[in-house]
Design a protein around this motif. Structure first.
Motif, PDB file in Angstrom:
ATOM      1  N   ILE A  99      45.344 -54.015 -11.055  1.00  0.00           N
ATOM      2  CA  ILE A  99      44.673 -53.703 -12.316  1.00  0.00           C
ATOM      3  C   ILE A  99      43.363 -52.964 -12.073  1.00  0.00           C
ATOM      4  O   ILE A  99      43.036 -52.019 -12.776  1.00  0.00           O
ATOM      5  CB  ILE A  99      44.460 -54.952 -13.194  1.00  0.00           C
ATOM      6  CG1 ILE A  99      43.900 -54.536 -14.556  1.00  0.00           C
ATOM      7  CG2 ILE A  99      43.602 -55.992 -12.495  1.00  0.00           C
ATOM      8  CD1 ILE A  99      43.889 -55.628 -15.591  1.00  0.00           C
ATOM      9  N   LYS A 100      42.625 -53.367 -11.063  1.00  0.00           N
ATOM     10  CA  LYS A 100      41.348 -52.702 -10.779  1.00  0.00           C
ATOM     11  C   LYS A 100      41.584 -51.233 -10.423  1.00  0.00           C
ATOM     12  O   LYS A 100      40.924 -50.343 -10.967  1.00  0.00           O
ATOM     13  CB  LYS A 100      40.614 -53.418  -9.648  1.00  0.00           C
ATOM     14  CG  LYS A 100      39.284 -52.787  -9.302  1.00  0.00           C
ATOM     15  CD  LYS A 100      38.603 -53.545  -8.179  1.00  0.00           C
ATOM     16  CE  LYS A 100      37.353 -52.830  -7.725  1.00  0.00           C
ATOM     17  NZ  LYS A 100      36.762 -53.486  -6.544  1.00  0.00           N
ATOM     18  N   THR A 101      42.524 -50.970  -9.549  1.00  0.00           N
ATOM     19  CA  THR A 101      42.825 -49.589  -9.160  1.00  0.00           C
ATOM     20  C   THR A 101      43.336 -48.791 -10.355  1.00  0.00           C
ATOM     21  O   THR A 101      42.961 -47.639 -10.547  1.00  0.00           O
ATOM     22  CB  THR A 101      43.847 -49.564  -8.007  1.00  0.00           C
ATOM     23  OG1 THR A 101      43.297 -50.280  -6.902  1.00  0.00           O
ATOM     24  CG2 THR A 101      44.171 -48.147  -7.579  1.00  0.00           C
ATOM     25  N   GLU A 102      44.184 -49.411 -11.174  1.00  0.00           N
ATOM     26  CA  GLU A 102      44.702 -48.741 -12.374  1.00  0.00           C
ATOM     27  C   GLU A 102      43.566 -48.267 -13.273  1.00  0.00           C
ATOM     28  O   GLU A 102      43.641 -47.202 -13.864  1.00  0.00           O
ATOM     29  CB  GLU A 102      45.611 -49.682 -13.171  1.00  0.00           C
ATOM     30  CG  GLU A 102      46.951 -49.961 -12.533  1.00  0.00           C
ATOM     31  CD  GLU A 102      47.929 -48.814 -12.648  1.00  0.00           C
ATOM     32  OE1 GLU A 102      47.886 -48.075 -13.642  1.00  0.00           O
ATOM     33  OE2 GLU A 102      48.755 -48.658 -11.740  1.00  0.00           O
ATOM     34  N   LEU A 103      42.506 -49.054 -13.372  1.00  0.00           N
ATOM     35  CA  LEU A 103      41.428 -48.745 -14.311  1.00  0.00           C
ATOM     36  C   LEU A 103      40.353 -47.823 -13.753  1.00  0.00           C
ATOM     37  O   LEU A 103      39.655 -47.167 -14.522  1.00  0.00           O
ATOM     38  CB  LEU A 103      40.791 -50.042 -14.812  1.00  0.00           C
ATOM     39  CG  LEU A 103      41.725 -50.909 -15.659  1.00  0.00           C
ATOM     40  CD1 LEU A 103      41.070 -52.240 -15.960  1.00  0.00           C
ATOM     41  CD2 LEU A 103      42.130 -50.200 -16.932  1.00  0.00           C
ATOM     42  N   ILE A 104      40.211 -47.763 -12.434  1.00  0.00           N
ATOM     43  CA  ILE A 104      39.119 -46.942 -11.891  1.00  0.00           C
ATOM     44  C   ILE A 104      39.590 -45.704 -11.132  1.00  0.00           C
ATOM     45  O   ILE A 104      38.772 -44.887 -10.736  1.00  0.00           O
ATOM     46  CB  ILE A 104      38.177 -47.773 -10.981  1.00  0.00           C
ATOM     47  CG1 ILE A 104      38.897 -48.267  -9.731  1.00  0.00           C
ATOM     48  CG2 ILE A 104      37.561 -48.916 -11.762  1.00  0.00           C
ATOM     49  CD1 ILE A 104      37.977 -48.932  -8.716  1.00  0.00           C
ATOM     50  N   LYS A 105      40.888 -45.541 -10.981  1.00  0.00           N
ATOM     51  CA  LYS A 105      41.420 -44.385 -10.261  1.00  0.00           C
ATOM     52  C   LYS A 105      40.969 -43.097 -10.946  1.00  0.00           C
ATOM     53  O   LYS A 105      41.162 -42.915 -12.148  1.00  0.00           O
ATOM     54  CB  LYS A 105      42.941 -44.458 -10.201  1.00  0.00           C
ATOM     55  CG  LYS A 105      43.565 -43.454  -9.237  1.00  0.00           C
ATOM     56  CD  LYS A 105      45.081 -43.523  -9.288  1.00  0.00           C
ATOM     57  CE  LYS A 105      45.604 -44.665  -8.462  1.00  0.00           C
ATOM     58  NZ  LYS A 105      47.085 -44.664  -8.400  1.00  0.00           N
ATOM     59  N   SER A 106      40.377 -42.193 -10.199  1.00  0.00           N
ATOM     60  CA  SER A 106      39.759 -41.001 -10.790  1.00  0.00           C
ATOM     61  C   SER A 106      40.750 -39.975 -11.327  1.00  0.00           C
ATOM     62  O   SER A 106      40.416 -39.206 -12.212  1.00  0.00           O
ATOM     63  CB  SER A 106      38.829 -40.332  -9.775  1.00  0.00           C
ATOM     64  OG  SER A 106      39.575 -39.896  -8.660  1.00  0.00           O
ATOM     65  N   ASN A 107      41.967 -39.966 -10.849  1.00  0.00           N
ATOM     66  CA  ASN A 107      42.920 -38.951 -11.293  1.00  0.00           C
ATOM     67  C   ASN A 107      43.885 -39.463 -12.362  1.00  0.00           C
ATOM     68  O   ASN A 107      44.940 -38.898 -12.573  1.00  0.00           O
ATOM     69  CB  ASN A 107      43.713 -38.416 -10.095  1.00  0.00           C
ATOM     70  CG  ASN A 107      44.570 -39.475  -9.438  1.00  0.00           C
ATOM     71  OD1 ASN A 107      44.336 -40.661  -9.608  1.00  0.00           O
ATOM     72  ND2 ASN A 107      45.555 -39.049  -8.686  1.00  0.00           N
ATOM     73  N   ALA A 108      43.509 -40.545 -13.054  1.00  0.00           N
ATOM     74  CA  ALA A 108      44.389 -41.120 -14.077  1.00  0.00           C
ATOM     75  C   ALA A 108      43.584 -41.446 -15.329  1.00  0.00           C
ATOM     76  O   ALA A 108      42.369 -41.289 -15.358  1.00  0.00           O
ATOM     77  CB  ALA A 108      45.067 -42.372 -13.523  1.00  0.00           C
ATOM     78  N   ALA A 109      44.273 -41.904 -16.361  1.00  0.00           N
ATOM     79  CA  ALA A 109      43.640 -42.165 -17.652  1.00  0.00           C
ATOM     80  C   ALA A 109      42.641 -43.310 -17.627  1.00  0.00           C
ATOM     81  O   ALA A 109      41.706 -43.326 -18.405  1.00  0.00           O
ATOM     82  CB  ALA A 109      44.719 -42.456 -18.697  1.00  0.00           C
ATOM     83  N   GLY A 110      42.833 -44.299 -16.739  1.00  0.00           N
ATOM     84  CA  GLY A 110      41.929 -45.444 -16.706  1.00  0.00           C
ATOM     85  C   GLY A 110      42.124 -46.347 -17.903  1.00  0.00           C
ATOM     86  O   GLY A 110      43.231 -46.498 -18.404  1.00  0.00           O
ATOM     87  N   PHE A 111      41.033 -46.923 -18.393  1.00  0.00           N
ATOM     88  CA  PHE A 111      41.103 -47.839 -19.529  1.00  0.00           C
ATOM     89  C   PHE A 111      41.405 -47.070 -20.809  1.00  0.00           C
ATOM     90  O   PHE A 111      40.757 -46.073 -21.112  1.00  0.00           O
ATOM     91  CB  PHE A 111      39.792 -48.608 -19.681  1.00  0.00           C
ATOM     92  CG  PHE A 111      39.802 -49.588 -20.821  1.00  0.00           C
ATOM     93  CD1 PHE A 111      40.481 -50.784 -20.699  1.00  0.00           C
ATOM     94  CD2 PHE A 111      39.173 -49.301 -22.006  1.00  0.00           C
ATOM     95  CE1 PHE A 111      40.521 -51.692 -21.744  1.00  0.00           C
ATOM     96  CE2 PHE A 111      39.198 -50.198 -23.065  1.00  0.00           C
ATOM     97  CZ  PHE A 111      39.875 -51.393 -22.931  1.00  0.00           C
ATOM     98  N   ILE A 112      42.380 -47.555 -21.553  1.00  0.00           N
ATOM     99  CA  ILE A 112      42.740 -46.937 -22.826  1.00  0.00           C
ATOM    100  C   ILE A 112      41.897 -47.585 -23.912  1.00  0.00           C
ATOM    101  O   ILE A 112      41.848 -48.816 -24.009  1.00  0.00           O
ATOM    102  CB  ILE A 112      44.242 -47.119 -23.101  1.00  0.00           C
ATOM    103  CG1 ILE A 112      45.050 -46.438 -21.999  1.00  0.00           C
ATOM    104  CG2 ILE A 112      44.613 -46.581 -24.477  1.00  0.00           C
ATOM    105  CD1 ILE A 112      46.518 -46.772 -22.001  1.00  0.00           C
ATOM    106  N   PRO A 113      41.208 -46.821 -24.741  1.00  0.00           N
ATOM    107  CA  PRO A 113      40.353 -47.401 -25.787  1.00  0.00           C
ATOM    108  C   PRO A 113      41.118 -48.338 -26.724  1.00  0.00           C
ATOM    109  O   PRO A 113      42.315 -48.172 -26.950  1.00  0.00           O
ATOM    110  CB  PRO A 113      39.836 -46.180 -26.555  1.00  0.00           C
ATOM    111  CG  PRO A 113      39.908 -45.070 -25.570  1.00  0.00           C
ATOM    112  CD  PRO A 113      41.131 -45.362 -24.731  1.00  0.00           C
ATOM    113  N   ILE A 114      40.403 -49.304 -27.271  1.00  0.00           N
ATOM    114  CA  ILE A 114      40.977 -50.267 -28.205  1.00  0.00           C
ATOM    115  C   ILE A 114      41.068 -49.605 -29.574  1.00  0.00           C
ATOM    116  O   ILE A 114      40.061 -49.228 -30.156  1.00  0.00           O
ATOM    117  CB  ILE A 114      40.121 -51.537 -28.273  1.00  0.00           C
ATOM    118  CG1 ILE A 114      40.087 -52.208 -26.898  1.00  0.00           C
ATOM    119  CG2 ILE A 114      40.653 -52.497 -29.339  1.00  0.00           C
ATOM    120  CD1 ILE A 114      39.058 -53.292 -26.770  1.00  0.00           C
ATOM    121  N   GLY A 115      42.276 -49.460 -30.066  1.00  0.00           N
ATOM    122  CA  GLY A 115      42.508 -48.782 -31.337  1.00  0.00           C
ATOM    123  C   GLY A 115      42.963 -47.362 -31.103  1.00  0.00           C
ATOM    124  O   GLY A 115      42.617 -46.735 -30.118  1.00  0.00           O
TER     125      GLY A 115
END
Length: 138
Positions: A99-115
């Motif tokens: 989960i940490k890598t999914e959220l901070i990886k620079s070449n990906a979307a990262g955290f998707i905004p709520i809403g």
């Protein structure tokens, strides 16, 4: 709701029968979701669970949330388990990492905004003393 469960693919009822379920996932927000006892967002996983729920169609109208700690997606201490892979490919790069890598990886979307354009967050989020704007779309 004071459950201590987070289950993917399987739903198990806790002893108080208080789990919220969306898409076969039980969320473990602490608190009752009321003004006097808001759901507690303590870890990054809690925030991701909220994003999944709202973006999945639950606008959370009438529910109260409180960010109880400052969350730094790059710090292990902001996660329940930074190595957890049960969230899958949440950043959309076709690779399942922790989960940490999914959220901070620079070449990906990262955290998707709520809403999103379909479902806006309609609950109440207590953001006093916490950085909130980077998590929710309004």
């Amino acid at each position: 709701m004071d459950s201590n469960l987070r289950i993917k693919e399987i739903y198990e009822e806790d002893v108080n029968n208080t789990n919220q379920v969306y898409d076969q996932v039980a969320y473990d927000y602490r608190g009752a979701g009321t003004y006097g006892d808001p759901y507690k967002i303590r870890y990054v996983e809690d925030l991701v669970d909220l994003e999944i729920s709202v973006n999945g169609g639950e606008n959370k109208s009438g529910e109260y949330f409180e960010l109880t700690s400052n969350l730094d997606f790059k710090q292990d201490s902001s996660y329940k388990d930074p190595t957890n892979t049960e969230y899958g490919d949440i950043n959309g790069d076709s690779i399942t990492d922790s989960i940490k890598t999914e959220l901070i990886k620079s070449n990906a979307a990262g955290f998707i905004p709520i809403g999103n354009s379909t479902t806006k967050f309609a609950g109440t989020f207590n953001r006093e003393w916490k950085d909130y704007n980077k998590y929710c779309t309004e």
